[in-house]
Design an enzyme around this catalytic site. Structure first.
Site, PDB file in Angstrom:
ATOM      1  N   ASP A   1       2.978  -7.626  -2.140  1.00 34.39           N
ATOM      2  CA  ASP A   1       3.033  -6.931  -3.402  1.00 34.39           C
ATOM      3  C   ASP A   1       4.602  -7.083  -4.026  1.00 34.39           C
ATOM      4  O   ASP A   1       5.538  -7.052  -3.472  1.00 34.39           O
ATOM      5  CB  ASP A   1       3.135  -5.317  -3.218  1.00 34.39           C
ATOM      6  CG  ASP A   1       1.589  -5.034  -2.737  1.00 34.39           C
ATOM      7  OD1 ASP A   1       0.663  -5.677  -2.995  1.00 34.39           O
ATOM      8  OD2 ASP A   1       1.848  -4.109  -2.071  1.00 34.39           O
TER       9      ASP A   1
ATOM     10  N   ASP B   1      10.754  -8.808  -2.127  1.00 34.48           N
ATOM     11  CA  ASP B   1      11.282  -8.334  -3.323  1.00 34.48           C
ATOM     12  C   ASP B   1      11.947  -6.900  -3.358  1.00 34.48           C
ATOM     13  O   ASP B   1      12.320  -6.336  -4.296  1.00 34.48           O
ATOM     14  CB  ASP B   1      10.149  -8.058  -4.304  1.00 34.48           C
ATOM     15  CG  ASP B   1       9.263  -6.927  -4.061  1.00 34.48           C
ATOM     16  OD1 ASP B   1       8.939  -6.789  -3.000  1.00 34.48           O
ATOM     17  OD2 ASP B   1       9.010  -6.388  -5.033  1.00 34.48           O
TER      18      ASP B   1
ATOM     19  N   ASP C   1       1.510   2.883  -8.467  1.00 29.00           N
ATOM     20  CA  ASP C   1       0.121   3.830  -8.311  1.00 29.00           C
ATOM     21  C   ASP C   1      -0.684   3.120  -6.995  1.00 29.00           C
ATOM     22  O   ASP C   1      -1.806   3.346  -6.459  1.00 29.00           O
ATOM     23  CB  ASP C   1      -0.734   3.893  -9.265  1.00 29.00           C
ATOM     24  CG  ASP C   1      -0.190   4.284 -10.674  1.00 29.00           C
ATOM     25  OD1 ASP C   1       0.407   5.521 -10.207  1.00 29.00           O
ATOM     26  OD2 ASP C   1      -0.367   4.282 -11.721  1.00 29.00           O
TER      27      ASP C   1
ATOM     28  N   ASP D   1       6.063 -11.377   1.934  1.00 26.05           N
ATOM     29  CA  ASP D   1       5.869 -10.054   1.638  1.00 26.05           C
ATOM     30  C   ASP D   1       4.547 -10.244   0.356  1.00 26.05           C
ATOM     31  O   ASP D   1       4.438 -11.225  -0.193  1.00 26.05           O
ATOM     32  CB  ASP D   1       6.876  -9.266   0.734  1.00 26.05           C
ATOM     33  CG  ASP D   1       6.838  -8.222   0.171  1.00 26.05           C
ATOM     34  OD1 ASP D   1       5.802  -7.356   0.974  1.00 26.05           O
ATOM     35  OD2 ASP D   1       7.163  -7.760  -1.008  1.00 26.05           O
TER      36      ASP D   1
HETATM   37 MG   LIG Z   1       7.057  -5.909  -2.016  1.00 27.11          MG
END
Ligand SMILES: [Mg+2]
Ligand SMILES: [Zn+2]
Length: 176
Positions: free
Chosen positions: A9, A127, A18, A7
């Site tokens: 982010d 995450d 944001d 992944d």
């Molecule tokens: Mg993520």
């Protein structure tokens, strides 16, 4: 082949409520670039699978996403690593696509791209609970990184999923 799926982010870079809309807003998490380099140097092929509904929300476009990913690839390369491919879902949650996690579409596309019949030996590191769900639906091996976006309550039903504070910790275990 040794394939690993990440992944983006919250795993490679700091996530933001944001959204990450520009290269300047893309900031690596400590140790993540070096961790990718260590995987590269140990012969792993690295694919990134990332939900980017900010595109459909009109917050940034595909060209800007490419610029963000150019920065990511450049910084990884400076550490001696390489990201082989990046897959993104641009759709909104209610669009009903097959690629947005927790759907396994991107993981299936990655398996097909690399001619991997079975993801059972492939780690998918994310995450969020939706990352674990996508990994399980694609029959890959989920690993959780704890980020501010991790919904701890939703984790309970997923039983024993290896969990680390940072990508660098997970990679150190994978490489031992
Ligand atoms: Mg993520
Ligand atoms: Zn999609």
């Amino acid at each position: 082949m040794k394939l690993i799926i990440l992944d983006r982010d919250g795993v490679i870079n700091h996530d933001s409520f944001d959204y990450i809309k520009t290269p300047d807003e893309w900031l690596p998490i400590t140790g993540s670039l070096d961790a990718i380099a260590r995987l590269t140097q140990c012969g792993y092929t690295i694919a990134v699978a990332t939900n980017q509904s900010g595109i459909s929300r009109g917050l940034y476009d595909e060209a800007m996403l490419n610029r963000i990913h150019d920065k990511m690839r450049h910084l990884v390369a400076l550490e001696g690593g390489s990201i082989d491919s990046i897959w993104h879902c641009p759709h909104l949650p209610d669009f009903g696509c097959i690629c947005r996690k927790p759907s396994p579409g991107m993981l299936h596309s990655i398996a097909e791209h690399y001619s991997v019949n079975d993801l059972c030996d492939v780690n998918y590191i994310g995450d969020r609970v939706t990352d674990i769900q996508a990994a399980k639906r694609a029959r890959a091996k989920p690993i959780l990184i704890q980020s501010p976006m991790t919904d701890s309550d939703g984790l309970a039903e997923h039983g024993e999923v290896p969990c680390y504070r940072r990508l660098s910790d997970a990679v150190s275990v994978i490489l031992t």
